[in-house]
Scaffold this active site. Structure first.
Site, mmCIF file in Angstrom:
data_model
loop_
_atom_site.group_PDB
_atom_site.id
_atom_site.type_symbol
_atom_site.label_atom_id
_atom_site.label_comp_id
_atom_site.label_asym_id
_atom_site.label_seq_id
_atom_site.Cartn_x
_atom_site.Cartn_y
_atom_site.Cartn_z
ATOM 1 N N ASN A 276 0.838 -1.188 0.000
ATOM 2 C CA ASN A 276 0.000 0.000 0.000
ATOM 3 C C ASN A 276 0.878 1.245 0.000
ATOM 4 O O ASN A 276 1.655 1.421 0.925
ATOM 5 C CB ASN A 276 -0.894 -0.009 1.243
ATOM 6 C CG ASN A 276 -2.032 0.978 1.124
ATOM 7 O OD1 ASN A 276 -2.357 1.436 0.038
ATOM 8 N ND2 ASN A 276 -2.624 1.336 2.244
ATOM 9 N N ASP A 303 9.852 2.357 2.953
ATOM 10 C CA ASP A 303 8.587 1.828 3.479
ATOM 11 C C ASP A 303 8.764 0.360 3.889
ATOM 12 O O ASP A 303 7.863 -0.475 3.697
ATOM 13 C CB ASP A 303 7.440 1.976 2.472
ATOM 14 C CG ASP A 303 6.071 1.814 3.141
ATOM 15 O OD1 ASP A 303 6.015 1.681 4.381
ATOM 16 O OD2 ASP A 303 5.058 1.812 2.413
HETATM 17 ZN ZN LIG Z 1 2.107 4.507 3.996
#
Ligand SMILES: [Zn+2]
Lengths: 446, 317
Positions: A276, A303
């Site tokens: 995501n 991330d």
């Molecule tokens: Zn995020």
């Protein structure tokens, strides 16, 4: 041995020099003779980069220790050439108080593999209702400057406006996870022909782009700084380009996986590729690479999102979003940006070290590899070639999307604040790194 | 054939072959002893994470008529409802020596995962995965169309020259997806009718003609009108304003039904929402194939089980 001498490295891929490290700082560069109390690192054929800085890491501690801890996550970081990571706030408890951010910060100092700068939650419990104690976190020993509800979007326009204004008071920045929640209810993968065919609910580009468009206008209106997390679409790039042309104080990041992988990987319903924002189309990948090359996108952030095996060994809709990325980030960058001629090593140093440090107000990365600067150094072997596997991972989780993928380059050594954390491709033992880091702090104090 | 996961990867020859075997199976149904010894000693597991009595009974009946040992795990009252993962369940079934697993799951791709994750050796038969596919439903629909059209002369034929109009909630329908791929592979001309909110993204790249309104599609004098089930709750997510408006715009009302040609078949995968997507006048008419679809479902499932389990027993030995 009180010092390190890195011999024959190619600094930023440009000039061949030796680097002397003493007392946690770079003491000299140039042609140097080894001294008796120095450990010599032969860096012939290696590129010396400043220690990498990740503005977007999920370390999972406290609360998610089954997937990652500050220790295992910073070991993975060191193995990937990182010397500093910004730890996302979506832990349990959430990093929304001075107490939690100081605890995470202290664990980083204690282990010594990388500087850990906690990110504070924008809103209490990431609930998107009330501002968390931003001032207290900013003034704490953790010196929080980046605030984010990452995993969730600060979607309420008024709250976002106030957050931008309030955080500016403390020289901070809001790192927005741009995802319009109503447009992405139940969303599983990029919305397009493939999601329609696979019967997986779509995550449309407009859900990201509409939030970014709103937020850059709010940043313009408030005069505050905005940072956009993990930009994933060509349309988002256009909006950010427009905003920068208007002088709006916006910065943006792209993840390594969005620079390399596309939605086609969802075809086999293998949840390792569920992330995501989702993997997008070829056109998006191309636009993101171009935007990173021309400066529209300022930085690369991983991330890094570790998950236990069972969170991925299930049907796509039941699986967790996210992939690990610290160890593979630089090889992906070499593969996608260096080998294609889109970036030089010096530019990679900017997008993976000095620029993220500047956004996060992390000192010591502005003039890397120069005399007097803190000794954060990464040595890369650009000639290394290999097929990536879970055996290349050093964190606690194995949810890498690159298993079986050929990636260029390998991290050979990492030095964090004068302490070697990786030598000859191997992590140094945790106790040695911790005690060396403690000695370094002692010396700096004394 | 190792697995049946999707109709997208069936070629014309294989698909016609399945329909022909189903013809054979239908013929045995007329005999006095309806059971075939074909799968004696084989174990077929029905693994239903999502409850569907109709489909489960159809598969059970098919497996029993082939003399297989049948074990059913269904959502009600077994471990599959208590949050046990697909992986753990699969490994249990592997240990039990399942030869074939018929799986229905609320998650798209569940059958694919079961077949390819390396957890099991058994044949996997997709009995409906999320909003992805439901291949045996499409096969039984094709079988029903062919039988109505050609009767005893069906064998070896495809659906060339047939015009099929599929109406309704395409975006959430695994039946629609499986039918689109299969019917077009079999040579039929496929039309989809739905408001834009109920059309999947990328539908323009499908081998179909898309209509937003029903009248123009019905005016093409189709051979088949297939009405998809529409869930009333969809109106709460703004897919359409109300059931009444949906029925008026996209329902097969008595008036629309009356205007159809005399040979047009009316199909529905069931269960029907009478008064919403289909009127009773249409559902109960002689044009309706709804009951034939139920009967044919058993023959198709027999054919597929036969092809998967008996057809490849040598290669597995
Ligand atoms: Zn995020």
């Amino acid at each position: 041995m009180t010092g390190l001498l890195i011999r024959g490295a190619t600094l930023l891929g440009e000039t061949r020099e030796d680097i002397r490290i003493r007392g946690g700082r770079i003491a000299a560069t140039g042609r140097l003779n080894a001294e008796l109390d120095e450990r010599v690192i032969d860096a012939d054929g290696l590129v010396a980069l400043p220690g990498l800085v990740d503005l977007h890491t999920h370390l999972r501690e406290p609360g998610g220790e089954a997937s990652e801890t500050v220790l295992t996550g910073t070991r993975a970081a060191a193995a990937g050439g990182y010397t500093a990571v910004f730890a996302m706030a979506n832990t349990s408890p959430v990093a929304d108080t001075a107490g939690v951010v100081e605890q995470v910060h202290a664990l980083g100092l204690q282990h010594g593999f990388a500087t850990v700068r906690p990110i504070g939650a924008v809103t209490v419990g990431l609930e998107g209702e009330r501002l968390s104690e931003i001032g207290a976190m900013a003034r704490s020993r953790a010196e929080v400057r980046v605030f984010s509800d990452d995993g969730r979007c600060v979607h309420d326009a008024l709250l976002m406006r106030r957050a931008l204004e309030y955080v500016a008071t403390f020289d901070g920045v809001i790192a927005q996870h741009a995802q319009e929640p109503r447009l992405t209810e139940g969303a599983q993968m990029n919305e397009g022909a493939l999601s329609g065919e696979l019967g997986l609910a779509g995550w449309p580009a407009v859900a990201e782009e509409s939030i970014i468009a709103r937020d850059v206008l709010l940043a313009q209106h408030t005069g505050a700084r905005l940072h956009v997390c993990h930009v994933s679409t060509a349309g988002s790039v256009e909006v950010i380009r427009w905003a920068k042309a208007r002088g709006i104080a916006v910065t943006a990041e792209v993840t390594p996986h969005h620079l390399l992988l596309t939605e086609e990987l969802a075809r086999g319903y293998d949840a390792r590729f569920k992330v995501n924002p989702p993997l997008r189309r070829d056109d998006d990948v191309r636009a993101l690479r171009e935007a990173l090359a021309d400066g529209t996108i300022d930085i690369v952030a991983t991330d890094h999102a570790p998950h236990p095996a069972e969170a991925k060994e299930c049907t796509w809709a039941e699986a967790a979003f996210g992939m690990v990325g610290l160890e593979s980030a630089l090889p992906v960058l070499q593969t996608t940006m260096i080998e294609t001629g889109m970036l030089t090593w010096e530019q990679v140093a900017r997008v993976m070290s000095s620029a993220p440090a500047a956004i996060g107000r992390l000192n010591g990365y502005a003039d890397p590899l120069t005399e007097g600067a803190p000794a954060n150094v990464t040595l890369v072997d650009p000639a290394a070639r290999g097929t990536w596997s879970t055996g290349d991972l050093r964190g606690r989780s194995t949810n890498t999307p690159y298993a079986g993928v050929d990636l260029a380059g390998a991290i050979v050594s990492t030095v964090h604040g004068g302490v070697a954390t990786v030598l000859d491709g191997a992590l140094r033992p945790a106790d040695e790194v911790a005690s060396a880091a403690a000695r370094q702090r002692e010396a700096a104090r004394g | 054939m190792k697995h049946l996961l999707s109709t997208r990867d069936l070629d014309r020859e294989t698909a016609v072959g399945i329909l022909d075997i189903a013809e054979d199976m239908a013929r045995t149904a007329d005999r006095e002893v309806r059971k075939l010894p074909t799968l004696r000693g084989k174990t077929v597991v029905n693994l239903f994470f999502e409850d569907s009595t109709r489909t489960r009974l159809s598969f059970e009946s098919a497996a029993k008529r082939l003399s297989a040992d049948v074990i059913t795990f269904s959502a009600k009252g077994s471990s599959v409802s208590k949050g046990e993962s697909l992986k753990d369940t699969a490994q249990t079934l592997q240990a039990m020596g399942a030869d074939a697993i018929v799986v229905r799951h609320h998650g798209s791709g569940a059958a694919h995962l079961l077949a390819h994750a390396g957890w099991i050796d058994a044949h996997v038969l997709n009995a409906g995965d999320g909003t992805h596919e439901h291949p045996t439903q499409a096969l039984l629909d094709a079988f029903t169309m062919r039988q109505r059209r050609y009767g005893a002369d069906s064998r070896g034929r495809d659906l060339s020259g047939m015009r099929v109009v599929i109406v309704g909630d395409v975006v959430h329908s695994r039946v629609a997806r499986s039918n689109v791929w299969l019917l077009s592979t079999l040579g039929a001309e496929v039309h989809l009718v739905a408001p834009r909110t109920l059309l999947p993204s990328g539908v323009e790249s499908w081998p179909v003609t898309v209509h937003e309104h029903l009248e123009p599609a019905l005016a093409l004098d189709p051979d088949v009108v297939m009405m998809l089930r529409v869930q009333q709750e969809r109106m709460h997510a703004a897919f359409f304003p109300s059931g009444r408006e949906y029925a008026r715009e996209w329902g097969l009302t008595a008036e629309r039904f009356a205007a159809l040609g005399p040979d047009t078949m009316v199909m529905h995968p069931g269960p029907m929402n009478r008064g919403l997507e289909i009127s009773s006048a249409a559902a109960d008419s002689s044009a309706s194939t709804v009951l034939a679809q139920v009967t044919n479902g058993v023959f198709i499932r027999m054919a597929v089980l036969y092809l998967l389990v008996a057809g490849s027993s040598e290669e597995r030995a």
